[in-house]
Design a protein around this motif. Structure first.
Motif, PDB file in Angstrom:
ATOM      1  N   LYS A 251       0.830  -1.209   0.000  1.00  0.00           N
ATOM      2  CA  LYS A 251       0.000   0.000   0.000  1.00  0.00           C
ATOM      3  C   LYS A 251       0.863   1.258   0.000  1.00  0.00           C
ATOM      4  N   LEU A 252       1.967   1.199   0.719  1.00  0.00           N
ATOM      5  CA  LEU A 252       2.875   2.344   0.776  1.00  0.00           C
ATOM      6  C   LEU A 252       3.495   2.609  -0.593  1.00  0.00           C
ATOM      7  N   LEU A 253       3.936   1.555  -1.259  1.00  0.00           N
ATOM      8  CA  LEU A 253       4.517   1.711  -2.593  1.00  0.00           C
ATOM      9  C   LEU A 253       3.471   2.225  -3.576  1.00  0.00           C
ATOM     10  N   ARG A 254       2.270   1.689  -3.495  1.00  0.00           N
ATOM     11  CA  ARG A 254       1.197   2.160  -4.389  1.00  0.00           C
ATOM     12  C   ARG A 254       0.940   3.649  -4.166  1.00  0.00           C
ATOM     13  N   PHE A 255       0.885   4.082  -2.921  1.00  0.00           N
ATOM     14  CA  PHE A 255       0.644   5.498  -2.607  1.00  0.00           C
ATOM     15  C   PHE A 255       1.741   6.367  -3.217  1.00  0.00           C
ATOM     16  N   PHE A 256       2.987   5.918  -3.102  1.00  0.00           N
ATOM     17  CA  PHE A 256       4.111   6.642  -3.715  1.00  0.00           C
ATOM     18  C   PHE A 256       3.976   6.678  -5.239  1.00  0.00           C
ATOM     19  N   MET A 257       3.686   5.520  -5.830  1.00  0.00           N
ATOM     20  CA  MET A 257       3.689   5.419  -7.286  1.00  0.00           C
ATOM     21  C   MET A 257       2.535   6.190  -7.920  1.00  0.00           C
ATOM     22  N   GLU A 258       1.471   6.409  -7.171  1.00  0.00           N
ATOM     23  CA  GLU A 258       0.365   7.220  -7.671  1.00  0.00           C
ATOM     24  C   GLU A 258       0.673   8.714  -7.579  1.00  0.00           C
ATOM     25  N   ARG A 259       1.780   9.053  -6.918  1.00  0.00           N
ATOM     26  CA  ARG A 259       2.179  10.453  -6.743  1.00  0.00           C
ATOM     27  C   ARG A 259       3.680  10.619  -7.011  1.00  0.00           C
ATOM     28  N   PRO A 260       4.147  10.173  -8.148  1.00  0.00           N
ATOM     29  CA  PRO A 260       5.587  10.204  -8.410  1.00  0.00           C
ATOM     30  C   PRO A 260       6.139  11.631  -8.411  1.00  0.00           C
ATOM     31  N   GLY A 261       7.302  11.783  -7.822  1.00  0.00           N
ATOM     32  CA  GLY A 261       7.958  13.083  -7.822  1.00  0.00           C
ATOM     33  C   GLY A 261       7.471  14.035  -6.758  1.00  0.00           C
TER      34      GLY A 261
END
Length: 226
Positions: free
Chosen positions: A159-169
């Motif tokens: 879930k943490l990685l998904r949250f990051f990947m949905e908001r790259p940069g």
């Protein structure tokens, strides 16, 4: 997805809220610049629809401040205003707005512009997979791979990685990560985020691979695009 409307005309707020909610967005609002900055920190929206001529702090000044803030500099912003001269549009874009819409406008056109800006900022938004650099996250099969090798993540790290990947940069504070991954009504200490970030880094980074999660001192973390 939550969108914040910053507008001092009640009828315009009602119009925007109706159309945004019809598209499935959550909506929060503010009627002046000072309130907008407070609501921004409390609600953590993922886009701003920002009127230029609002009381106390202008929309242009708010946009300028956001672009100087490491937490909010990549937050999508659409400026909405009655000022339709070319020089005004140029000024709005120069301070960092992603798009500029002049009043009066068609609600259908505005919604199309909202979707277009969101797609530009997150090309993966409507896909079953998220891809950043050589990391692929499969939202259907709940699998993650990097450079072709399958990674084994716990539920929270996924879930943490998904949250990051949905908001790259975007630089995300610990509070944003806590609210987005664990939920706003769950009490979890800030240091818990750091523990799961360490686990995620360990799972993501093989020998010789670049660590794409950047620590921003005193602010939070950011997943780099490459």
């Amino acid at each position: 997805m939550k969108i914040m409307v910053v507008e001092d005309e009640p009828a315009m707020v009602e119009l925007l809220q109706y159309n945004l909610e019809s598209e499935g967005f959550d909506v929060v609002s503010a009627t002046d610049g000072e309130e907008a900055l407070l609501v921004l920190e409390e609600e953590k929206p993922e886009m701003l629809l920002l009127d230029w001529m609002i009381p106390k702090i202008s929309g242009i000044e708010i946009c300028r401040r956001l672009r100087r803030d490491p937490v909010h500099r990549n937050l999508p912003v659409i400026i909405i205003t009655a000022r339709g001269e070319e020089t005004d549009r140029i000024r709005g874009l120069d301070v960092g707005a992603d798009d500029y819409v002049s009043k009066p406008f068609s609600p259908a056109e505005l919604m199309a512009r909202v979707r277009a800006v969101l797609r530009r900022n997150n090309p993966n938004a409507e896909s079953d997979t998220l891809t950043i650099a050589d990391i692929i996250l499969d939202l259907v099969a709940y699998k993650v791979s990097r450079a072709g090798r399958e990674l084994h993540l716990g539920p929270t790290e996924f879930k943490l990685l998904r949250f990051f990947m949905e908001r790259p940069g975007r630089v995300l504070s610990r509070e944003q990560l806590l609210d987005g991954v664990w939920g706003q009504n769950v009490y979890v200490e800030d240091r818990t985020v750091d523990v799961h970030i360490r686990r995620l880094r360990k799972a993501l980074n093989g020998a010789g691979e670049v660590d794409l999660i950047r620590t921003v001192r005193a602010v939070g973390y950011c997943l780099e695009r490459s």
